[in-house]
Design a protein around this motif. Structure first.
Motif, short mmCIF file in Angstrom:
data_model
loop_
_atom_site.label_atom_id
_atom_site.label_comp_id
_atom_site.label_asym_id
_atom_site.label_seq_id
_atom_site.Cartn_x
_atom_site.Cartn_y
_atom_site.Cartn_z
N LEU A 128 0.83 -1.20 0.00
CA LEU A 128 0.00 0.00 0.00
C LEU A 128 0.87 1.26 0.00
CD1 LEU A 128 -2.99 1.05 0.30
CD2 LEU A 128 -2.53 1.18 2.75
N THR A 129 1.93 1.23 0.82
CA THR A 129 2.73 2.45 0.97
C THR A 129 3.72 2.64 -0.17
OG1 THR A 129 4.17 1.19 2.43
CG2 THR A 129 2.55 2.62 3.47
N SER A 130 4.23 1.54 -0.74
CA SER A 130 5.21 1.72 -1.81
C SER A 130 4.81 0.93 -3.06
CB SER A 130 6.61 1.32 -1.34
OG SER A 130 6.56 0.07 -0.70
N HIS A 131 3.63 1.24 -3.54
CA HIS A 131 3.14 0.57 -4.75
C HIS A 131 3.79 1.19 -5.98
CE1 HIS A 131 0.69 3.96 -6.19
NE2 HIS A 131 0.71 4.29 -4.92
N PRO A 132 3.98 0.41 -7.06
CA PRO A 132 4.45 1.02 -8.31
C PRO A 132 3.35 1.90 -8.89
CG PRO A 132 3.90 -1.30 -8.64
CD PRO A 132 3.72 -1.03 -7.19
N PRO A 133 3.71 2.89 -9.71
CA PRO A 133 2.68 3.73 -10.31
C PRO A 133 1.72 2.90 -11.17
CG PRO A 133 4.88 4.36 -11.11
CD PRO A 133 5.06 3.25 -10.12
N SER A 134 0.47 3.30 -11.22
CA SER A 134 -0.47 2.63 -12.14
C SER A 134 -0.04 2.99 -13.57
CB SER A 134 -1.90 3.10 -11.88
OG SER A 134 -2.02 4.48 -12.15
N ALA A 135 -0.47 2.15 -14.52
CA ALA A 135 -0.03 2.34 -15.91
C ALA A 135 -0.48 3.68 -16.48
CB ALA A 135 -0.59 1.21 -16.77
N LEU A 136 0.35 4.20 -17.37
CA LEU A 136 0.00 5.42 -18.10
C LEU A 136 0.18 5.08 -19.58
CD1 LEU A 136 -0.57 8.56 -17.75
CD2 LEU A 136 1.88 8.85 -18.06
N GLN A 137 -0.86 5.22 -20.38
CA GLN A 137 -0.73 4.80 -21.79
C GLN A 137 -1.29 5.87 -22.71
OE1 GLN A 137 -4.00 1.59 -21.00
NE2 GLN A 137 -3.91 1.84 -23.22
N GLU A 138 -0.61 6.08 -23.81
CA GLU A 138 -1.14 7.04 -24.78
C GLU A 138 -2.22 6.35 -25.61
OE1 GLU A 138 1.67 9.27 -27.12
OE2 GLU A 138 0.05 10.50 -27.96
N LEU A 139 -3.27 7.08 -25.87
CA LEU A 139 -4.39 6.55 -26.65
C LEU A 139 -4.26 7.05 -28.09
CD1 LEU A 139 -6.96 4.96 -25.54
CD2 LEU A 139 -8.20 7.07 -26.00
N HIS A 140 -4.41 6.13 -29.04
CA HIS A 140 -4.35 6.51 -30.45
C HIS A 140 -5.73 6.41 -31.05
CE1 HIS A 140 -0.05 6.89 -30.19
NE2 HIS A 140 -0.04 5.76 -29.51
N ASP A 141 -6.19 7.51 -31.60
CA ASP A 141 -7.58 7.60 -32.04
C ASP A 141 -7.65 8.74 -33.05
OD1 ASP A 141 -10.41 8.54 -31.94
OD2 ASP A 141 -10.60 7.07 -30.31
N ASN A 142 -8.34 8.50 -34.17
CA ASN A 142 -8.45 9.53 -35.22
C ASN A 142 -9.04 10.85 -34.71
OD1 ASN A 142 -7.35 8.01 -37.18
ND2 ASN A 142 -9.32 7.21 -37.94
N ARG A 143 -9.96 10.73 -33.76
CA ARG A 143 -10.60 11.94 -33.24
C ARG A 143 -9.57 12.84 -32.55
NH1 ARG A 143 -15.27 8.49 -30.23
NH2 ARG A 143 -13.48 7.12 -30.00
N LEU A 144 -8.51 12.23 -32.03
CA LEU A 144 -7.45 13.01 -31.37
C LEU A 144 -6.54 13.64 -32.41
CD1 LEU A 144 -6.57 10.40 -28.59
CD2 LEU A 144 -8.04 12.41 -28.36
N SER A 145 -6.12 12.84 -33.39
CA SER A 145 -5.20 13.40 -34.39
C SER A 145 -5.89 14.49 -35.21
CB SER A 145 -4.62 12.30 -35.28
OG SER A 145 -5.56 11.32 -35.56
N GLN A 146 -7.19 14.31 -35.48
CA GLN A 146 -7.92 15.36 -36.20
C GLN A 146 -7.92 16.69 -35.45
OE1 GLN A 146 -11.71 13.53 -37.07
NE2 GLN A 146 -10.73 12.30 -38.67
N ALA A 147 -8.02 16.61 -34.13
CA ALA A 147 -8.03 17.84 -33.31
C ALA A 147 -6.62 18.31 -32.98
CB ALA A 147 -8.82 17.59 -32.04
#
Ligand code: PLP
Length: 321
Positions: free
Chosen positions: A6-25
């Motif tokens: 509990l006190t020294s847990h590894p960070p939860s995952a962080l992932q980049e999302l790839h999606d056309n709606r993002l690249s369009q904006a």
């Protein structure tokens, strides 16, 4: 699960999302996967409830208490998380539940995790945080450690502040925006304490009403801490109110899961991402913007919807393939 985990847990995952709606904006979006913070898949001790309980569990351990008592509805993610944490750490837990004893998946699991459940009327529930009511709980249950509804207190803010710093460290820079769903606003208040001034926080209200901003202020005031980061509440995506939903919301959630293989719960996560992608489409975020969206968990609540509306009502990841 051990206290060290509990006190020294590894960070939860962080992932980049790839999606056309993002690249369009022209924007980039990362998901901070606190839904994966659970000690085991499907364990409701996960998400922002994990963050909010962390320092409360440590305070219980440091003090001289007999049990942790808290409050919630019969589908509450907080109740489910607390019961599970109690089972992991050998802490007796007491749940004061609004309304009648219904065999919801949440309450069945909480019982299995050893939580003692007490049911009170809706009117008694409204008065639950009054000092005279709390005194009654102390007389009935003894030296209880009390956590408010939703787990939102000053120690919860500390756990959520840590989530902000963990995310910035992991990413290697401060994102322009950090987005999340808001129920009580406790998570947003904690993030606002921990995030650097360069980050804007955007909380998507999952409840109707304009009390969230002042509740966030109150959490900050009670904690005695200041918030370097700017924060806003986005009020337009609650889809009718708490635990309400629309066909558009479900359609969005299902297609998001199909495309990305990531489940969202209809009460929090679906509204958050539905709102976020709508704002992206409308050009709310300037090109070049870097956004981190928090997946706050909450998937234990899906079973309750399926119990009421039929199996397959919501996204089933396995059935989609
Ligand atoms: C409880 C909960 C929230 C809301 O958190 P608050 O701190 O009450 O605003 C958001 N997402 C999920 C999945 C939750 O369970």
């Amino acid at each position: 699960m051990t206290w060290a985990e509990l006190t020294s847990h590894p960070p939860s995952a962080l992932q980049e999302l790839h999606d056309n709606r993002l690249s369009q904006a022209g924007v980039r979006l990362w998901l901070k996967r606190d839904d994966l913070l659970a000690p085991a898949p499907d364990d409701p001790f996960c998400g922002n409830k994990w963050r909010k309980l962390k320092y409360n569990l440590l305070a219980f351990r440091a003090g001289d208490y007999s049990a942790i008592l808290s409050f919630g509805g019969n589908h509450s993610n907080h109740i489910a998380a607390l019961a599970s944490a109690g089972a992991h750490f050998g802490i007796p837990t007491i749940g004061i539940i609004r309304g009648e004893d219904i065999a919801t998946p949440t309450l069945l699991r909480a019982r299995k995790d050893g939580m003692a459940l007490h049911f009170i009327s809706r009117s008694a529930y409204r008065a639950k945080h009054q000092p005279e009511e709390i005194e009654k709980y102390r007389q009935t249950f003894g030296a209880i450690y009390l956590v408010p509804e939703g787990g939102s207190n000053t120690l919860a803010l500390q756990g959520c502040a840590e989530l902000a710093t963990e995310t910035v460290t992991q990413l290697g820079f401060a994102p322009d925006y950090l987005t999340l769903p808001c129920g009580t606003g406790g998570t947003l208040a904690g993030l606002a304490v921990g995030a650097p001034a360069a980050v804007q926080l955007l909380g998507f209200a999952v409840v109707k009403g304009d009390f969230l901003a002042s509740d966030v202020e109150q959490f900050l005031q009670a904690s005695g801490q200041t918030a370097p980061a700017i924060w806003h509440i986005q009020p337009d995506y609650h889809c009718g109110g708490y635990a309400r939903w629309t066909p558009e919301l479900l359609a969005f959630s299902q297609s998001f899961t199909k495309q990305h293989g990531i489940l969202l719960d209809p009460v929090y996560g679906a509204k958050h991402f539905y709102g976020l992608f709508d704002l992206i489409k409308r050009g709310y975020f300037a090109p070049g913007c870097r956004i981190v969206a928090l997946h706050t968990g909450g998937l234990q609540g899906v079973a309750g919807f399926e119990q009421r509306f039929g199996e397959g009502w919501h996204t089933d990841l396995h059935r989609l393939n």
